[in-house]
Design an enzyme around this catalytic site. Structure first.
Site, PDB file in Angstrom:
ATOM      1  CE  LYS A 261      -3.078   2.695   3.081  1.00 14.83           C
ATOM      2  NZ  LYS A 261      -3.916   2.706   4.298  1.00 14.83           N
ATOM      3  CG  ASP A 266      -5.417   7.961   4.697  1.00 13.10           C
ATOM      4  OD1 ASP A 266      -6.369   8.541   4.146  1.00 13.10           O
ATOM      5  OD2 ASP A 266      -5.556   6.952   5.424  1.00 13.10           O
ATOM      6  CE  LYS A 273      -6.295   8.819   8.181  1.00 17.00           C
ATOM      7  NZ  LYS A 273      -6.883   7.758   9.019  1.00 17.00           N
ATOM      8  CG  ASP A 284      -1.812   5.350   4.963  1.00 19.69           C
ATOM      9  OD1 ASP A 284      -1.613   4.299   5.598  1.00 19.69           O
ATOM     10  OD2 ASP A 284      -2.925   5.664   4.491  1.00 19.69           O
ATOM     11  CG  ASP A 343      -9.610   7.480   7.002  1.00 17.51           C
ATOM     12  OD1 ASP A 343      -8.564   7.441   6.310  1.00 17.51           O
ATOM     13  OD2 ASP A 343      -9.616   7.727   8.220  1.00 17.51           O
ATOM     14  CD  GLU A 345      -6.623   5.178   2.689  1.00 13.97           C
ATOM     15  OE1 GLU A 345      -7.575   5.282   3.494  1.00 13.97           O
ATOM     16  OE2 GLU A 345      -5.456   4.979   3.058  1.00 13.97           O
ATOM     17  NE  ARG A 347     -10.566  -1.288   4.282  1.00 13.48           N
ATOM     18  CZ  ARG A 347     -11.096  -1.468   5.482  1.00 13.48           C
ATOM     19  NH1 ARG A 347     -12.197  -2.179   5.609  1.00 13.48           N
ATOM     20  NH2 ARG A 347     -10.535  -0.942   6.542  1.00 13.48           N
TER      21      ARG A 347
HETATM   22  N1  BES Z   1      -3.998   4.689   7.008  1.00 13.14           N
HETATM   23  C1  BES Z   1      -5.069   4.403   7.877  1.00 13.14           C
HETATM   24  C2  BES Z   1      -4.707   3.428   8.977  1.00 13.14           C
HETATM   25  C3  BES Z   1      -3.672   3.896   9.955  1.00 13.14           C
HETATM   26  C4  BES Z   1      -4.052   4.585  11.083  1.00 13.14           C
HETATM   27  C5  BES Z   1      -2.349   3.612   9.768  1.00 13.14           C
HETATM   28  C6  BES Z   1      -3.099   5.005  11.988  1.00 13.14           C
HETATM   29  C7  BES Z   1      -1.406   4.011  10.668  1.00 13.14           C
HETATM   30  C8  BES Z   1      -1.781   4.704  11.786  1.00 13.14           C
HETATM   31  C9  BES Z   1      -6.222   3.795   7.088  1.00 13.14           C
HETATM   32  O1  BES Z   1      -6.341   4.204   5.777  1.00 13.14           O
HETATM   33  C10 BES Z   1      -7.463   4.191   7.799  1.00 13.14           C
HETATM   34  O2  BES Z   1      -7.709   5.339   7.914  1.00 13.14           O
HETATM   35  N2  BES Z   1      -8.214   3.202   8.261  1.00 13.14           N
HETATM   36  C11 BES Z   1      -9.415   3.444   8.975  1.00 13.14           C
HETATM   37  C12 BES Z   1     -10.396   2.396   8.542  1.00 13.14           C
HETATM   38  C13 BES Z   1     -11.788   2.645   9.027  1.00 13.14           C
HETATM   39  C14 BES Z   1     -12.361   3.870   8.359  1.00 13.14           C
HETATM   40  C15 BES Z   1     -12.618   1.428   8.700  1.00 13.14           C
HETATM   41  C16 BES Z   1      -9.132   3.365  10.458  1.00 13.14           C
HETATM   42  O3  BES Z   1      -8.295   2.544  10.853  1.00 13.14           O
HETATM   43  O4  BES Z   1      -9.699   4.151  11.199  1.00 13.14           O
HETATM   44 ZN    ZN Z   2      -4.590   4.795   4.875  1.00 17.11          ZN
HETATM   45 ZN    ZN Z   3      -7.473   5.981   5.566  1.00 16.45          ZN
END
Ligand code: BES
Ligand code: ZN
Ligand code: ZN
Length: 498
Positions: A261, A266, A273, A284, A343, A345, A347
């Site tokens: 990824k 992000d 966020k 990210d 968010d 994204e 996946r």
């Molecule tokens: N890049 C983030 C995950 C992340 C968070 C990585 C903190 C490193 C540190 C990912 O894209 C994300 O935002 N995931 C969301 C998914 C949710 C919306 C289902 C999350 O983890 O809140």
């Molecule tokens: Zn992300």
């Molecule tokens: Zn995200």
């Protein structure tokens, strides 16, 4: 670009030595140092004897300033712990812990150790001595050690040199590159500039590099990765890398594959966020950094393996053109996805890469790395990387490699229930589990699993907690860690080379 400091090897104690590093075991007293003359040996022994607080615990350091005129300027005794517990990982940890004790002015300390593990002590020093200072206008403003090189003076210098240069240095170089990429600010590292860097670095090493730009992605039908990038002025792209190192005499196997990824920033997109800490989302792309760092390591050490790698690069931004919650998009594999949170994204970027690699290269084994979920950090913290694996043998191999390299993995569950959790009422799948936050790392893994073809051994490593460290670790200075290069290099080396 951060270059590792040089490590030199010598059979004798260099005359110019100003700082001596003398490793000491807890239970073995003063080490036998064949290359040191009797007089110096006696003086060192005496110095050690007088230091009652020094217990030779792993990584403990005792600094003895110059005591006699004909002495080297300084001696650093380095505790190694118990001799019987002393593994190459402990050696790296000791070296790493020593690094902060080597202060300014000691540009080329000499490590005296009559064992091939001297190479690993040196590796620990080099790994910890990483500094990302490309954007400092005064490079020597840096508070940390200003080392230029380490000299390993040892009976075993020939073997240690060979081991360091053939096995260890390629890993350090791959790891440093991965760290650099993670630490780069997102205004400098965006999909196009990132792809160019990958090509510029890997092509000269003999890796084939193909950039699939947004136009080509459109032709191919990579609707999910495109959707993630569509809100940004910086178009997304994919980079495919191939290393054909397998012994030609042997039957050419199906390749193994690594996918990363690479969300260069992000923001969360329309599902924005919160502002606090958002700067950290430049990391990210940590999964992709580990993948390209691994390719560098494999190429540098000329791994006898056929490896395909692919990274999906996109910037997740909110804008009038951005994809929305509610959108239904079509993946490269043909399955449709209801977007419920922009968010989630990572996946979406990954599934198009996973499907493309399987269709184009039919790998026998495939591992993807991603900073995929905050939920993984909540579950496991920073010490272990949560790993989802659809094959017990592959897990056993990964687990061993994790333990050998210190990049620790922890197996997480794949389950039918989680697969159902990401089924949508209006499309084939939804990018957000019905359980919301709960088990968020598991539903993300199950989402990816929907794109894994039968018979493909696969693992998803969620490195959200391990790609970025907020505090210094023995061999990892804070921020981009380069996590993944070491464990996957070990996996390839141990199980996938001919
Ligand atoms: N890049 C983030 C995950 C992340 C968070 C990585 C903190 C490193 C540190 C990912 O894209 C994300 O935002 N995931 C969301 C998914 C949710 C919306 C289902 C999350 O983890 O809140
Ligand atoms: Zn992300
Ligand atoms: Zn995200």
């Amino acid at each position: 670009m951060t270059e590792p400091i040089a490590v030199k090897f010598s059979k004798s104690l260099p005359k110019s030595a100003k700082t001596l590093i003398i490793p000491v075991f807890e239970d073995a007293g003063f080490p036998g140092l064949d290359i040191v003359d009797e007089e110096l040996k006696a003086a060192l022994k005496m110095a050690l004897k007088q230091a009652s607080t020094f217990e030779s615990k792993l990584g403990q350091v005792l600094s003895v300033p110059q005591a006699r005129e004909d002495w080297p300027h300084r001696v650093l005794f380095l505790g190694l712990g118990k001799a019987e517990d002393f593994t190459h990982l402990k050696a790296e940890e000791a070296g790493g812990k020593l690094t902060t004790s080597i202060k300014k002015g000691d540009k080329a300390p000499v490590l005296l150790f009559d064992d091939i593990k001297a190479a690993h002590i040196a590796a620990g020093i080099v790994l910890r001595n990483y500094h990302f200072i490309d954007y400092k206008s005064k490079k020597d403003d840096d508070k940390a050690a200003k080392l230029e090189q380490i000299v390993v003076a040892s009976d075993e210098s020939t073997a240690a040199k060979k081991h360091f240069e053939a096995d260890i240095l390629p890993i350090i170089e791959g790891t440093f590159w991965a760290r650099d990429l993670v630490n780069e600010p997102p205004n400098a590292l965006y999909p196009e500039s990132y792809a160019a860097r990958i090509k510029d670095t890997l092509k000269p090493l003999g890796v084939q590099v193909e950039i699939i730009d947004a136009k080509k992605m459109e032709k191919l039908g990579m609707g999910c990765a495109l959707a993630v990038g569509q809100g940004s002025d910086r178009p997304p792209c994919m980079v495919v890398m191939k290393w054909n190192g397998q012994n030609k005499a042997k039957k050419s196997d199906q390749p193994i594959a690594f996918i990363g990824k690479g969300v260069t920033f992000d923001t969360g997109g329309i599902s924005l966020k919160p502002g606090a800490g958002m700067d950290e989302m430049k990391m990210d792309m940590g999964g992709s950094a580990a993948v390209v760092g691994l390719m560098k390591t494999l190429a540098l050490r000329k791994a006898k393996s056929n490896v395909v790698a692919m990274v999906g690069l996109a910037e997740n931004m909110p804008s009038a053109r951005a994809y929305r919650p509610g959108d239904i998009i079509t993946s490269y594999a043909g399955k449709t996805v209801e977007v419920l949170n922009t968010d989630a994204e990572g996946r979406l970027v990954l599934i198009d890469a996973l499907a493309y690699v399987q269709k184009t290269y039919t790998p026998k084994m495939m591992i993807n790395l991603a900073t995929l979920t905050g939920a993984m950090m909540v579950a496991l913290g920073h010490e272990h990387c949560g790993s989802y694996v659809n094959d017990d043998e592959l897990w056993a191999q990964m687990d061993q490699s994790g333990k050998r390299t210190g990049e620790k993995l922890w197996r997480m569950p794949l389950d039918e229930a989680w697969s159902k959790d990401v089924e949508s009422d209006v499309a084939d799948l939804r990018n957000l589990g019905k359980g919301g936050r709960y088990g968020g790392a598991n539903s993300a893994a199950a989402f990816l699993e929907h794109f894994i073809e039968d018979g493909v051994k696969w693992s998803h490593m969620d490195i959200a907690g391990t790609a970025w460290r907020k505090s210094d670790q023995p061999t990892i200075p804070k921020y981009g860690s380069g996590f993944g290069v070491r464990v996957l290099n070990d996996l390839v080396k141990t199980h996938y080379e001919s």
